[in-house]
Design an enzyme around this catalytic site. Structure first.
Site, mmCIF file in Angstrom:
data_model
loop_
_atom_site.group_PDB
_atom_site.id
_atom_site.type_symbol
_atom_site.label_atom_id
_atom_site.label_comp_id
_atom_site.label_asym_id
_atom_site.label_seq_id
_atom_site.Cartn_x
_atom_site.Cartn_y
_atom_site.Cartn_z
ATOM 1 N N MET A 279 137.429 62.725 -19.919
ATOM 2 C CA MET A 279 137.038 61.843 -20.230
ATOM 3 C C MET A 279 137.076 60.544 -19.400
ATOM 4 O O MET A 279 136.152 59.883 -18.803
ATOM 5 C CB MET A 279 136.942 61.063 -21.878
ATOM 6 C CG MET A 279 136.782 62.697 -22.443
ATOM 7 S SD MET A 279 135.079 62.588 -22.624
ATOM 8 C CE MET A 279 134.828 63.471 -24.400
ATOM 9 N N CYS B 38 139.766 64.384 -25.229
ATOM 10 C CA CYS B 38 138.963 65.556 -24.993
ATOM 11 C C CYS B 38 140.563 66.526 -25.392
ATOM 12 O O CYS B 38 141.487 65.798 -26.192
ATOM 13 C CB CYS B 38 138.497 65.982 -23.338
ATOM 14 S SG CYS B 38 139.591 65.114 -22.541
ATOM 15 N N GLY B 39 140.722 67.571 -24.173
ATOM 16 C CA GLY B 39 141.675 68.283 -24.369
ATOM 17 C C GLY B 39 142.735 66.906 -24.246
ATOM 18 O O GLY B 39 144.589 67.155 -24.647
ATOM 19 N N THR B 40 142.592 67.552 -22.633
ATOM 20 C CA THR B 40 143.945 65.495 -21.926
ATOM 21 C C THR B 40 143.657 64.649 -22.755
ATOM 22 O O THR B 40 144.447 63.595 -21.449
ATOM 23 C CB THR B 40 144.243 66.223 -20.838
ATOM 24 O OG1 THR B 40 143.231 66.309 -19.516
ATOM 25 C CG2 THR B 40 145.177 68.113 -20.695
ATOM 26 N N ASP C 57 134.318 66.006 -26.933
ATOM 27 C CA ASP C 57 134.126 67.154 -25.599
ATOM 28 C C ASP C 57 134.881 68.660 -27.450
ATOM 29 O O ASP C 57 135.340 68.118 -28.298
ATOM 30 C CB ASP C 57 134.565 68.327 -24.804
ATOM 31 C CG ASP C 57 136.242 68.538 -24.867
ATOM 32 O OD1 ASP C 57 136.707 67.969 -25.514
ATOM 33 O OD2 ASP C 57 136.283 68.799 -24.116
ATOM 34 N N ARG D 153 145.395 35.646 -14.651
ATOM 35 C CA ARG D 153 146.182 36.036 -13.469
ATOM 36 C C ARG D 153 145.327 37.625 -13.489
ATOM 37 O O ARG D 153 145.300 37.628 -12.466
ATOM 38 C CB ARG D 153 147.745 36.299 -13.195
ATOM 39 C CG ARG D 153 148.317 37.587 -13.921
ATOM 40 C CD ARG D 153 149.815 36.880 -13.396
ATOM 41 N NE ARG D 153 150.647 38.155 -14.568
ATOM 42 C CZ ARG D 153 151.014 37.940 -16.055
ATOM 43 N NH1 ARG D 153 150.561 36.576 -16.403
ATOM 44 N NH2 ARG D 153 151.860 38.143 -16.597
ATOM 45 N N HIS D 154 145.831 37.919 -14.692
ATOM 46 C CA HIS D 154 144.898 38.984 -15.039
ATOM 47 C C HIS D 154 143.263 39.212 -15.073
ATOM 48 O O HIS D 154 142.980 40.510 -14.334
ATOM 49 C CB HIS D 154 145.069 40.087 -16.240
ATOM 50 C CG HIS D 154 146.438 39.968 -16.793
ATOM 51 N ND1 HIS D 154 147.313 40.840 -15.459
ATOM 52 C CD2 HIS D 154 147.562 38.731 -17.382
ATOM 53 C CE1 HIS D 154 148.831 40.691 -16.420
ATOM 54 N NE2 HIS D 154 148.183 39.194 -17.244
ATOM 55 N N HIS E 259 145.896 43.490 -20.483
ATOM 56 C CA HIS E 259 146.014 43.304 -18.858
ATOM 57 C C HIS E 259 145.197 43.529 -17.764
ATOM 58 O O HIS E 259 144.074 43.620 -16.965
ATOM 59 C CB HIS E 259 147.579 44.023 -17.650
ATOM 60 C CG HIS E 259 148.466 43.440 -18.443
ATOM 61 N ND1 HIS E 259 149.197 43.553 -17.533
ATOM 62 C CD2 HIS E 259 148.867 42.497 -19.147
ATOM 63 C CE1 HIS E 259 150.898 43.021 -18.181
ATOM 64 N NE2 HIS E 259 150.299 42.532 -18.724
HETATM 65 C C1 RB5 Z 1 138.648 71.544 -22.190
HETATM 66 O O1 RB5 Z 1 139.042 73.278 -22.221
HETATM 67 C C2 RB5 Z 1 139.542 71.319 -21.244
HETATM 68 O O2 RB5 Z 1 139.390 71.020 -19.730
HETATM 69 C C3 RB5 Z 1 139.366 69.269 -21.260
HETATM 70 O O3 RB5 Z 1 139.141 69.321 -22.911
HETATM 71 C C4 RB5 Z 1 139.890 68.251 -20.551
HETATM 72 O O4 RB5 Z 1 141.004 68.513 -21.457
HETATM 73 C C5 RB5 Z 1 139.692 67.622 -19.974
HETATM 74 O O5 RB5 Z 1 140.439 66.874 -19.220
#
Ligand code: RB5
Length: 153
Positions: free
Chosen positions: A71, A65-67, A8, A132-133, A98
Site C-alpha cells: 500500500m 494490507c497484509g504488511t 485489500d 526546517r521540515h 516531520h
Molecule cells: C497479500 O497477500 C499481500 O501481499 C498484501 O496484502 C500486502 O501485504 C502487500 O504488500
C-alpha cells in the site's frame, strides 16, 4: 476531519476495526473497500484513495494490507502523496510532525488491533511542525513537479 480508508483482502479485518474506531472518535469516514476477504490487488485500492487525497476529496488516508508495504509503495506513486508505513507510535507521530504524511499505511499481519488503534489516534492528532521540515518536504514536492510537469492534482 474526513478520512478515506481502504484495504485489500489481507487488511480487511483490521480496516473494519479501525473504521469503527474512527467513527467512535467522531471522524467522518469514507470506506473505499474492500468489503470482504476475497483476494483483491492492493494497488487498485491504493491508487483510488491516494488520487482522492491528492485531489482534496479527503483530509487524510489510511490504507491497510497484509504488511502495509505494498500500500505504501503504490500510494507514493501518486503525486502529492506522502504515505508513511508505521507500526509504532513514535514513527506515526514523526511522520506527521516531520514529513507531513497524508496517508498512513499498516499491515494487519504485522500488528495487533490495540497498537493499530493507538497509532491511528496519535497520527490523526499530530500536526506538521513546518520550519526546517517544511523545507525538506518542499524539496520532495519540487522533485515530483520536475518529474511530472504536466500532472495536475
Ligand atoms: C497479500 O497477500 C499481500 O501481499 C498484501 O496484502 C500486502 O501485504 C502487500 O504488500
Amino acid at each position: 476531519m474526513r478520512i478515506l480508508i481502504g484495504c485489500d483482502h489481507a487488511g480487511f479485518r483490521l480496516k473494519e476495526d479501525i473504521k469503527a474506531y474512527l467513527i467512535s472518535l467522531g471522524y467522518e469516514v469514507e470506506d473505499y473497500g474492500v468489503y470482504g476477504e476475497a483476494p483483491f490487488d492492493y494497488p487498485d485500492i491504493a491508487f483510488r484513495v491516494a488520487e482522492d487525497i491528492a485531489q482534496g476529496k479527503g483530509d487524510r488516508g489510511i490504507l491497510i494490507c497484509g504488511t502495509g508495504v505494498g500500500m505504501s509503495i503504490a500510494a507514493n506513486k501518486v503525486q502529492g502523496i506522502r504515505a508513511a508505513l508505521c507500526h509504532d507510535v513514535f514513527s506515526a507521530r514523526a511522520s506527521r510532525e516531520h514529513n507531513d504524511a497524508n496517508i498512513l499505511t499498516m499491515g494487519e499481519r504485522v500488528i495487533g488491533v490495540g497498537l493499530a488503534r493507538e497509532i491511528v489516534r496519535v497520527w490523526l492528532e499530530s500536526e506538521f511542525q513546518g520550519d526546517r521540515h517544511a523545507r525538506r518536504v518542499a524539496k520532495i514536492c519540487a522533485y515530483e513537479e520536475r518529474k511530472n510537469p504536466t500532472r495536475v492534482g
